[in-house]
Write an enzyme that holds these catalytic residues in place. Structure first.
Site, PDB file in Angstrom:
ATOM      1  N   GLU A   1      16.722 -19.327  -4.189  1.00  0.00           N
ATOM      2  CA  GLU A   1      17.250 -20.859  -4.121  1.00  0.00           C
ATOM      3  C   GLU A   1      18.486 -20.614  -3.542  1.00  0.00           C
ATOM      4  O   GLU A   1      18.918 -21.698  -2.749  1.00  0.00           O
ATOM      5  CB  GLU A   1      17.426 -21.457  -5.250  1.00  0.00           C
TER       6      GLU A   1
ATOM      7  N   GLY B   1      10.283 -21.187  -7.715  1.00  0.00           N
ATOM      8  CA  GLY B   1       9.286 -21.619  -8.899  1.00  0.00           C
ATOM      9  C   GLY B   1       8.268 -20.827  -8.940  1.00  0.00           C
ATOM     10  O   GLY B   1       7.703 -20.913 -10.112  1.00  0.00           O
TER      11      GLY B   1
ATOM     12  N   GLU C   1       9.468 -18.517 -11.315  1.00  0.00           N
ATOM     13  CA  GLU C   1       9.684 -18.911 -12.573  1.00  0.00           C
ATOM     14  C   GLU C   1       8.269 -18.987 -13.472  1.00  0.00           C
ATOM     15  O   GLU C   1       8.411 -19.028 -14.706  1.00  0.00           O
ATOM     16  CB  GLU C   1      10.478 -20.100 -12.251  1.00  0.00           C
TER      17      GLU C   1
ATOM     18  N   ALA D   1       9.170 -24.032  -5.163  1.00  0.00           N
ATOM     19  CA  ALA D   1       8.733 -25.413  -5.192  1.00  0.00           C
ATOM     20  C   ALA D   1       8.899 -25.863  -3.622  1.00  0.00           C
ATOM     21  O   ALA D   1       9.313 -25.238  -2.794  1.00  0.00           O
ATOM     22  CB  ALA D   1      10.159 -26.004  -5.807  1.00  0.00           C
TER      23      ALA D   1
HETATM   24  N1  COA Z   1       7.953 -25.161   0.551  1.00  0.00           N
HETATM   25  C1  COA Z   1       7.251 -25.911   1.384  1.00  0.00           C
HETATM   26  N2  COA Z   1       6.473 -25.199   2.257  1.00  0.00           N
HETATM   27  C2  COA Z   1       6.565 -23.687   2.249  1.00  0.00           C
HETATM   28  C3  COA Z   1       7.315 -23.171   1.310  1.00  0.00           C
HETATM   29  C4  COA Z   1       7.955 -24.200   0.439  1.00  0.00           C
HETATM   30  N3  COA Z   1       8.559 -23.222  -0.708  1.00  0.00           N
HETATM   31  N4  COA Z   1       6.984 -21.642   1.695  1.00  0.00           N
HETATM   32  C5  COA Z   1       6.196 -21.658   2.674  1.00  0.00           C
HETATM   33  N5  COA Z   1       6.033 -23.123   3.234  1.00  0.00           N
HETATM   34  C6  COA Z   1       5.232 -23.213   4.383  1.00  0.00           C
HETATM   35  C7  COA Z   1       6.070 -23.110   5.462  1.00  0.00           C
HETATM   36  O1  COA Z   1       6.885 -24.325   5.790  1.00  0.00           O
HETATM   37  C8  COA Z   1       4.742 -23.173   6.507  1.00  0.00           C
HETATM   38  O2  COA Z   1       4.266 -24.294   6.900  1.00  0.00           O
HETATM   39  P1  COA Z   1       3.990 -24.800   8.348  1.00  0.00           P
HETATM   40  O3  COA Z   1       2.982 -23.876   8.754  1.00  0.00           O
HETATM   41  O4  COA Z   1       3.525 -26.288   8.015  1.00  0.00           O
HETATM   42  O5  COA Z   1       5.498 -24.690   8.996  1.00  0.00           O
HETATM   43  C9  COA Z   1       3.886 -22.321   5.995  1.00  0.00           C
HETATM   44  O6  COA Z   1       4.087 -22.476   4.262  1.00  0.00           O
HETATM   45  C10 COA Z   1       3.725 -20.817   6.205  1.00  0.00           C
HETATM   46  O7  COA Z   1       5.239 -20.371   5.893  1.00  0.00           O
HETATM   47  P2  COA Z   1       6.022 -19.558   7.055  1.00  0.00           P
HETATM   48  O8  COA Z   1       7.249 -19.618   6.659  1.00  0.00           O
HETATM   49  O9  COA Z   1       5.499 -19.974   8.486  1.00  0.00           O
HETATM   50  O10 COA Z   1       5.476 -18.159   6.527  1.00  0.00           O
HETATM   51  P3  COA Z   1       6.177 -16.791   6.796  1.00  0.00           P
HETATM   52  O11 COA Z   1       5.152 -15.631   6.681  1.00  0.00           O
HETATM   53  O12 COA Z   1       6.975 -16.707   8.106  1.00  0.00           O
HETATM   54  O13 COA Z   1       7.171 -16.484   5.823  1.00  0.00           O
HETATM   55  C11 COA Z   1       8.129 -16.774   3.622  1.00  0.00           C
HETATM   56  C12 COA Z   1       6.774 -16.469   4.232  1.00  0.00           C
HETATM   57  C13 COA Z   1       7.530 -16.906   2.022  1.00  0.00           C
HETATM   58  C14 COA Z   1       9.117 -15.758   3.712  1.00  0.00           C
HETATM   59  C15 COA Z   1       8.618 -18.196   3.850  1.00  0.00           C
HETATM   60  O14 COA Z   1       7.581 -19.028   3.940  1.00  0.00           O
HETATM   61  C16 COA Z   1       9.748 -18.481   3.222  1.00  0.00           C
HETATM   62  O15 COA Z   1      10.866 -18.159   2.933  1.00  0.00           O
HETATM   63  N6  COA Z   1       9.416 -19.615   2.006  1.00  0.00           N
HETATM   64  C17 COA Z   1      10.290 -20.346   1.115  1.00  0.00           C
HETATM   65  C18 COA Z   1      10.659 -19.371   0.060  1.00  0.00           C
HETATM   66  C19 COA Z   1      11.638 -20.222  -0.911  1.00  0.00           C
HETATM   67  O16 COA Z   1      12.607 -20.264  -0.483  1.00  0.00           O
HETATM   68  N7  COA Z   1      11.083 -20.700  -2.017  1.00  0.00           N
HETATM   69  C20 COA Z   1      12.083 -21.085  -3.078  1.00  0.00           C
HETATM   70  C21 COA Z   1      12.084 -22.489  -2.803  1.00  0.00           C
HETATM   71  S1  COA Z   1      13.188 -23.537  -4.041  1.00  0.00           S
END
Ligand code: COA
Length: 262
Positions: free
Chosen positions: A136, A113, A116, A68
């Site tokens: 989460e 999500g 999910e 999400a």
């Molecule tokens: N919601 C909003 N933005 C997200 C996102 C999410 N779930 N997952 C990634 N993004 C965005 C980042 O904020 C970043 O945006 P920016 O470039 O404008 O700062 C972009 O996507 C790239 O992500 P980044 O974190 O820089 O990539 P990474 O390769 O370093 O890490 C992940 C990848 C997937 C490990 C990391 O993005 C992450 O942990 N995301 C969240 C996952 C999560 O917790 N999902 C459940 C949400 S309830």
């Protein structure tokens, strides 16, 4: 209708839905959830579509859906959180009850999500670089689009509770060992493999596929005797179909069946 955050393509009887928010690793903001709901509602009603593939569009890094949209979650009040959870759950229910198989082609991060959504699909294939998890709790929230319910039902309570309480990600091979994905392919092979599976599905009797799905899915929430009774009713019901007569006759005549979905 035109979409901004998803792409909907049709290849004869197969529809391909891609989530496309490349800058956000295809994270599901409310607008994307709404577009997905519109697309799947259309696909459910479209008798020409007999199988759907759900995948992530090209992004900064390989991503199915990275969860999400955290920026939106950060603003939510309790009532908005509940509404968002119901909306995400509704989309997952719509996918699960589409009446035609939905194949998740998990081409990278499938987190929160995103996992999910994949769990609501009927078949999951993953690319070797996929990472799957419910992170989460690392954000101080809980899964809200069905993850606490569908993950334990798919992989068993033990491994599900480990994933849910640690928030750790699994790689594709580990996910396959636990039955979280059916098989793993090289990234370039993922969509060809999904299309090949879809082709096998659409060669079958559409009514039979729909009723078999319905029997299996509905049976999960029923005692065995009731579920078996339901299966027997559907088995009887399908005997009234032209597809059944065609499928059995084609076998006896050593030819390919031409199913009409009636
Ligand atoms: N919601 C909003 N933005 C997200 C996102 C999410 N779930 N997952 C990634 N993004 C965005 C980042 O904020 C970043 O945006 P920016 O470039 O404008 O700062 C972009 O996507 C790239 O992500 P980044 O974190 O820089 O990539 P990474 O390769 O370093 O890490 C992940 C990848 C997937 C490990 C990391 O993005 C992450 O942990 N995301 C969240 C996952 C999560 O917790 N999902 C459940 C949400 S309830």
């Amino acid at each position: 209708m035109g979409f901004t955050n998803i792409r909907l393509e049709r290849e004869e009887a197969v529809a391909i839905v891609s989530v496309c928010r490349p800058d956000k690793l295809n994270a599901l903001n409310d607008a994307t959830l709404e577009e997905l709901t519109t697309a799947f509602t259309e696909l459910k009603a479209d008798a020409q579509v007999r199988c759907v593939i759900l995948t992530g569009g090209e992004a900064k890094r390989p991503a199915f859906v990275a969860g999400a949209d955290i920026a939106e979650l950060a603003q939510q009040t309790p009532l908005e959180g509940k509404r968002r959870s119901h909306f995400g759950q509704g989309l997952c229910d719509l996918i699960e009850n589409l009446g035609k198989p939905v194949i998740a082609a998990v081409n990278g991060f499938a987190l929160g999500g995103g996992l999910e959504l994949a769990l609501a699909c009927h078949i999951r294939l993953a690319s070797a670089d996929a990472r799957l998890g419910l992170p989460e709790v690392t954000l101080g929230i809980i899964p809200g689009y069905g993850g606490t319910q569908r993950l334990p039902r798919l992989v068993g309570l033990g491994i599900a509770l480990e994933l849910i309480t640690t928030g750790r990600m699994m790689d594709a091979e580990e996910a396959a060992r636990h039955g979280l994905v059916n098989s793993v392919c090289e990234p370039a092979e993922l969509m060809p493999a999904a299309r090949k599976l879809a082709a096998k599905v659409v060669a079958n009797g559409p009514l039979a596929v729909r009723l078999a799905l319905e029997s299996a899915l509905r049976g999960r929430s029923q005692p065995l005797a009731e579920a078996l009774g339901y299966e027997a009713n559907l088995f009887g019901f399908i005997s009234a179909s032209a597809d059944m007569r065609e499928g059995l006759q084609a076998f006896l005549e050593k030819r390919r069946a031409e199913f009409k979905g009636t």
